[in-house]
Motif scaffolding. Structure first.
Motif, PDB file in Angstrom:
ATOM      1  N   LEU A 261       0.312   5.017  16.411  1.00  0.00           N
ATOM      2  CA  LEU A 261       1.608   5.436  16.943  1.00  0.00           C
ATOM      3  C   LEU A 261       1.585   6.914  17.343  1.00  0.00           C
ATOM      4  O   LEU A 261       2.132   7.297  18.384  1.00  0.00           O
ATOM      5  N   LYS A 262       0.963   7.729  16.530  1.00  0.00           N
ATOM      6  CA  LYS A 262       0.893   9.160  16.849  1.00  0.00           C
ATOM      7  C   LYS A 262       0.041   9.394  18.096  1.00  0.00           C
ATOM      8  O   LYS A 262       0.296  10.332  18.864  1.00  0.00           O
ATOM      9  N   ASN A 263      -0.957   8.536  18.311  1.00  0.00           N
ATOM     10  CA  ASN A 263      -1.798   8.676  19.504  1.00  0.00           C
ATOM     11  C   ASN A 263      -1.058   8.354  20.795  1.00  0.00           C
ATOM     12  O   ASN A 263      -1.518   8.725  21.878  1.00  0.00           O
ATOM     13  N   ILE A 264       0.061   7.651  20.681  1.00  0.00           N
ATOM     14  CA  ILE A 264       0.896   7.413  21.876  1.00  0.00           C
ATOM     15  C   ILE A 264       2.159   8.269  21.815  1.00  0.00           C
ATOM     16  O   ILE A 264       3.173   7.945  22.436  1.00  0.00           O
ATOM     17  N   ASP A 265       2.072   9.348  21.014  1.00  0.00           N
ATOM     18  CA  ASP A 265       3.107  10.391  20.976  1.00  0.00           C
ATOM     19  C   ASP A 265       4.440   9.928  20.401  1.00  0.00           C
ATOM     20  O   ASP A 265       5.506  10.431  20.789  1.00  0.00           O
ATOM     21  N   VAL A 266       4.400   8.987  19.461  1.00  0.00           N
ATOM     22  CA  VAL A 266       5.623   8.647  18.734  1.00  0.00           C
ATOM     23  C   VAL A 266       5.898   9.770  17.729  1.00  0.00           C
ATOM     24  O   VAL A 266       5.033  10.099  16.914  1.00  0.00           O
ATOM     25  N   PRO A 267       7.082  10.390  17.782  1.00  0.00           N
ATOM     26  CA  PRO A 267       7.364  11.503  16.865  1.00  0.00           C
ATOM     27  C   PRO A 267       7.493  11.044  15.418  1.00  0.00           C
ATOM     28  O   PRO A 267       7.889   9.899  15.139  1.00  0.00           O
TER      29      PRO A 267
END
Length: 355
Positions: free
Chosen positions: A237-243
């Motif tokens: 999720l962080k790799n697709i920029d989910v805060p």
């Protein structure tokens, strides 16, 4: 203060050969006390072989459905309480239970317009199911995209209930089963039932979100399962920029534990608890929580497994190390919060406050 209430078991329903759903009757006078948010847990207390033990189990029922207060309990290898519940608990038994608690929950509001991404594995489905049902009935304009990982068809908890919900809300609920070792004959005659082969890992998360993009751009992400699954999902999720503030996590074990920590011999503990200042010593290798309990104090705690966060306190002085932490975020740890059930003193003096 840890207050327990005696609730009677009203139903025990087998989910798989290794798990049951246990429902409780709540007396009318305790309705307000046992009101809860979807995703929270109960703490149960038993006396097993002369020893008081507590464990926390997530509620799989929904506060918005007309259904009994229900938890899901899966057997754990050498699990004292989970195996006791599966083997010995009966309808009509009374169990000592604390009021619902927990920071992993969905804030369900009728006028919300959101896309909820729900990621579960194994028994991690229990709080996710509560959130799932609550959003479906409580937020008519919101959508749910859910992927649920298991070993095979026989280990899927709440299988029939999930299928019923998918059939009742076909336009608002997307449900994908991910099986690491599926039995090829399962539902082979029912083409409408499909599953993905594999674990809930980074590859699965990327595929799932690309395959099922959000309807509402206001999206939230709820993750519950073993430690490795959580880390893989969070990283994807962080790799697709989910805060970070849109990712909510509840761990159901599986993280590494350092059981070789011994700490300081006879560390001095100063604790503020229930407006009382306490000064005691901590034995080598003893946790802050156990030191307080062994000295007949009553700090808050539930699972003693580093999962539920009931025992959280703030470190004001000194240094500790936590054997396990599956409840506090990196930000909270940096702010000085610790799990007293996992914290061992590394300095001669430590000071904590239970807020």
């Amino acid at each position: 203060m840890s207050n327990f209430y005696s609730l009677k078991v009203s139903e025990i329903k087998e989910q798989t050969s290794e798990a049951v759903a246990v429902s409780f009757d709540v007396p009318v006078e305790l309705y307000d006390e046992f009101n809860y948010k979807p995703g929270q847990y109960l703490t149960l207390k038993f006396n097993i072989e002369g020893e008081e033990v507590r464990r926390s189990y997530s509620l799989c029922s929904s506060p918005l459905f007309e259904e009994a207060l229900t938890i899901g309990v899966k057997r754990v290898k050498n699990g004292l309480v989970s195996n006791y519940i599966n083997d010995n608990l009966k309808v009509g038994d009374e169990v000592e239970i604390m009021i619902p608690n927990g920071r992993f929950y969905a804030d369900v509001k009728e006028d919300n317009y959101k896309t909820y991404y729900l990621f579960a594995a194994g028994s991690g489905i229990t709080p996710i199911l509560s959130i799932l049902k609550s959003v479906l009935i409580g937020e008519p304009n919101s959508y749910i995209h859910m992927i649920y990982g298991n070993t095979n068809q026989d280990t899927v908890l709440f299988k029939s209930e999930l299928e019923k919900l998918r059939n009742e809300y076909p336009t608002r609920l997307i449900l994908v089963h991910s099986l690491s070792k599926p039995k090829t004959s399962w539902f082979s005659s029912k083409k409408e039932f499909e599953y993905r082969k594999g674990r809930v890992d980074a590859e699965a998360i990327n595929w799932f979100i690309n395959e099922y993009p959000p309807y509402a751009q206001n999206a939230e992400y709820f993750i519950c399962g073993p430690g490795e699954m959580i880390e893989n999902t969070k990283e994807a999720l962080k790799n697709i920029d989910v805060p970070d503030n849109r990712i909510f996590i509840e761990s159901f074990g599986g993280s590494s534990t350092n059981n070789n920590l011994e700490g300081i011999e006879k560390a001095a503990l100063k604790a503020k608890l229930n407006n009382e200042e306490i000064n005691i010593s901590i034995e080598k290798g003893e946790t802050v929580l156990r030191a307080l309990l062994n000295n007949k104090f009553d700090p808050p705690y539930s699972c003693e497994g580093g999962v539920c966060s009931s025992c959280v306190c703030k470190l004001k002085k000194g240094k500790v190390t936590m054997k396990k932490n599956m409840a506090l975020s990196e930000k909270e740890v940096k702010e000085g919060y610790i799990l007293s059930c996992q914290s061992i003193a590394l300095t001669k003096e430590i000071e904590v406050v239970f807020e």
